[in-house]
Each structure stands twice: as structure tokens, then as C-alpha cells.
Design a protein around this motif. Structure first.
Motif, PDB file in Angstrom:
ATOM      1  N   GLN A 148       0.895   5.824   1.001  1.00 23.45           N
ATOM      2  CA  GLN A 148       0.206   6.986   1.553  1.00 23.45           C
ATOM      3  C   GLN A 148       0.958   8.245   1.168  1.00 23.45           C
ATOM      4  N   TRP A 163      -4.008  -2.256   6.285  1.00 21.20           N
ATOM      5  CA  TRP A 163      -4.096  -0.956   5.603  1.00 21.20           C
ATOM      6  C   TRP A 163      -5.331  -0.195   6.054  1.00 21.20           C
ATOM      7  N   SER A 215       0.854  -1.177   0.000  1.00 19.29           N
ATOM      8  CA  SER A 215       0.000   0.000   0.000  1.00 19.29           C
ATOM      9  C   SER A 215       0.893   1.231   0.000  1.00 19.29           C
ATOM     10  N   PRO A 251      -6.268  10.533   4.511  1.00 21.38           N
ATOM     11  CA  PRO A 251      -7.636  10.055   4.282  1.00 21.38           C
ATOM     12  C   PRO A 251      -8.629  10.919   5.060  1.00 21.38           C
ATOM     13  N   LYS A 297      -4.920   3.462   7.814  1.00 19.90           N
ATOM     14  CA  LYS A 297      -5.435   4.669   7.177  1.00 19.90           C
ATOM     15  C   LYS A 297      -6.517   5.335   8.024  1.00 19.90           C
TER      16      LYS A 297
END
Length: 369
Positions: free
Chosen positions: A185, A315, A183, A190, A319
Motif C-alpha cells: 500500500q 487484503w 500485498s 484506495p 484496503k
């Protein structure tokens, strides 16, 4: 006679017969006040219209009397297509772009205009097509690509046929059963729900310029049947500072090999790895690196089945914990990501929950029957 508080006199078209009749009654009521000497300002205030509309009514009344204020029917130009042609157009569009030679599966206004011209002999401007499509219930959409490519039968077959083989292989080798996923970021966090004053949307100012991003590869390892061994979470990060055309943006085959080597050293045993069909996972270089490690056996997940991979839960949890955060730079983001993942490493019950959420049976009873 007044409109309701939430309504305003509409100058545009699209009204029903009842609405047109009501609009006509409003104009006739205004005509009576105009004849009594009311000003445009008074008319506009009473009937909640603009002074320009009130003045237009006054001029129409002076030129043609009250008959000039009568409703003339529905406004707007007539549709160039008949009701039957509109139904046929809907059927044509529902068949999809691929049925008419556009393999990229995109309906554009230009393509629809070309189709309408060839099939019905009607010429539309792009703005006219936009109105026409909204009239028949169409709007701009984002296709659900993954839903179209997901093969439920293949996923069910994997659960029934491949998964028992994976468990049997891990049991025969006395190996750790591992799931891997990736993943990333960026600096834009978010969005998360928060309490705030009604009518005032909270605003979080963030640093989101450029393409700086932290990539994470994580691995969940478990040993079914070994009560003394807790589930493990092992991860590696890669920082992309967004500068340089030839920079390494994400994980390479060598990076995955280092992650697996580190996991093998920490776990102290053979590994049966389950991961997705990412091109880096299935490349020739990756296959060579896997073949060079006798302690490693690899299986592939079915396409578009994230619910089978417990790392997806990692994940999701990570997040959610980063929602609405104001980050000053990429280095602070890396610290936050590592802190969240390290907290999960010390919560084996949480990792067990991620494994349980997949619905995969991790017991090893009767595997040889």
C-alpha cells in the motif's frame, strides 16, 4: 422555429439525412427573419447558435439567396476505404497484432497505418486513423492479460488432484496448513464510496509524492480436524521510504524465511505451506532455505487463481478499511496497516470466513481411502 432546449446547432458533420433536413429548415427559417431585418444577436438567441454562424448565414443569403442555405449533403471527407475494405480491415485487426508479427500484442496507430498502406494502398495521417478506427467501433483498450493466461482446466485439476494430496500430507504430519500471500500500500489510499451533496464529487487531499510504500506478507494457518485450534493470521511488514537506488523495495528470500521461522515458533508444529509462483518463492535461494527446514513442506498454487488463497480476503478487508483516508506520511500508514491487521488477528471467525470463501474442503475424513 426553435431547437429543443438540450440541442445546439452543429457546424460539424456526421449528421443523418433527417438531421440535415432539419438543419436546412432552421437556416431557411433564419433567412426569413434576416430578410425582415433581425440582427445577428437576435438570430443567434432564437436558434441557439453562435453569432458567427448567424453572420455566415446572412452573408450566404446576400451572396446566393436562400438556395445558398440549402443542405449540401453529409459533411467531411469521403473515406479512402470502400465498405468491403473496411470489413476486411476489421477482420485483420481482430486477428490481433501477433498474427502480423508484433509479439508485444500492441496495436498502435503507426502499425495500423503501415498495414493499411501495404494492404489497401491508402495513406492515412495518425489523426485520420484515429477517426477511422472510431468509425468502425474501435477505441483505446487495456488487454485483459490475466484472463488470457488463466488456465481453467489446470485450476480444476489442482482442486481435484493436488488439494487432496496437500490435505493428506498435513494430516499425516499433524501439521498446520498455511496459505501465504503478499500485498502493498502506498500513500495514495484506495477509493471508497461515501455520501455527499449531489453534483459535488468529494475530494480527499492526500500525500502521494514519491515511491514510499509499505509491503506486507501475511500467512493464514489452520489445523483441519483440530476443533481446539483456531485459525491464525501472522504477518510481517517492510517499509520502503523511496530513497536510494540500491534500496530493498520488497521482501527477499531471507525475509520470507524469517516470516516462516516466526510462524513455526508461534504455531509450535510442522507446517504445510501453500503459496503462489512468485519468482522469489521459486528461486534457487528460496528452495535451499526450504530444504534446510525439515518441518516445512511447500506446495504451489496454480497460476492466476487468487480465489484459492484465503489471504486475498485479508487484503480486500484491509484496503476497504483504508479507503479515502488522509495520511500525513509513510509512518502513519504503517501504523494504520498494522492496526487493521491486528484487529483481524483477534477475529478468528473472520479468518474462518476467508478460508470458507475459497471453496476448498478442509475436512480430513476418508483422506486415506
Amino acid at each position: 422555429m426553435r431547437y429543443a432546449r438540450t440541442m445546439r446547432y452543429p457546424d460539424g458533420g456526421g449528421l443523418t439525412a433527417a438531421e440535415r433536413a432539419r438543419r436546412e429548415r432552421v437556416r431557411l427559417a433564419a433567412a426569413e427573419l434576416i430578410e425582415e431585418g433581425a440582427s445577428d444577436r437576435e438570430i443567434a438567441k432564437r436558434f441557439r447558435v453562435s453569432r458567427m454562424s448567424a453572420n455566415r448565414w446572412r452573408r450566404a443569403l446576400a451572396a446566393g439567396g436562400k438556395a445558398a442555405l440549402a443542405s449540401k449533403g453529409a459533411d467531411g471527407a469521403r473515406c479512402k476505404l470502400t465498405p468491403a475494405q473496411l470489413r476486411e480491415l476489421e477482420a485483420v485487426l481482430d486477428a490481433g497484432p501477433a498474427a502480423w508479427g508484433w509479439a508485444d500484442q500492441c496495436w498502435t496507430l503507426a502499425r495500423i497505418g503501415e498495414l493499411v498502406r501495404e494492404r489497401f494502398g491508402a495513406d492515412y495521417t495518425l489523426a485520420g486513423l484515429d477517426v477511422l478506427l472510431h468509425r468502425i467501433g474501435w477505441s483505446v483498450q487495456v488487454p485483459a492479460r490475466r484472463a488470457a493466461e488463466r488456465d481453467e482446466a489446470a485450476i480444476a485439476a489442482w482442486r481435484e488432484e493436488t488439494w487432496p494430496v496437500i490435505k493428506r500430507t498435513a494430516a499425516d504430519l499433524g501439521a498446520w496448513l498455511c496459505f501465504e500471500d503478499e500485498s502493498g500500500q502506498g500513500l495514495r489510499p484506495p477509493k471508497g464510496r461515501t455520501w455527499g451533496r449531489r453534483g459535488r464529487t468529494p475530494v480527499v487531499k492526500v500525500t502521494a509524492q514519491g515511491s514510499k510504500r509499505v509491503s506486507i506478507a501475511a500467512l493464514i494457518a489452520t489445523r483441519p480436524g483440530a476443533a481446539t485450534e483456531r485459525a491464525r493470521l501472522i504477518y510481517r511488514t517492510h517499509l520502503d521510504r523511496g530513497s536510494g537506488k540500491r534500496r530493498r523495495k520488497g521482501f527477499t528470500e531471507t525475509d520470507y524465511a524469517r516470516l516462516l521461522d516466526g510462524a513455526h515458533q508461534e504455531l509450535g508444529g510442522a507446517m504445510v505451506l501453500v503459496w503462489d509462483n512468485l519468482p522469489t518463492h521459486t528461486s534457487r535461494a528460496m528452495r535451499q532455505l526450504i530444504a534446510a527446514r525439515s518441518w516445512l513442506t511447500v506446495f504451489q498454487l496454480p497460476a492466476y487463481a487468487p480465489e484459492l488463497n484465503p489471504v486475498e480476503g485479508v487484503w480486500s478487508s484491509m484496503k476497504r478499511s483504508l479507503a479515502n483516508l488522509t495520511k500525513q506520511g509513510i509512518d502513519q500508514l504503517v501504523v494504520l496497516v498494522k492496526t487493521r491487521l491486528k484487529r483481524m488477528q483477534y477475529r478468528p471467525g473472520l479468518i474462518d470466513g476467508f478460508l470458507a470463501k475459497t471453496g476448498l474442503d478442509l475436512t480430513i475424513r476418508n483422506l486415506h481411502n
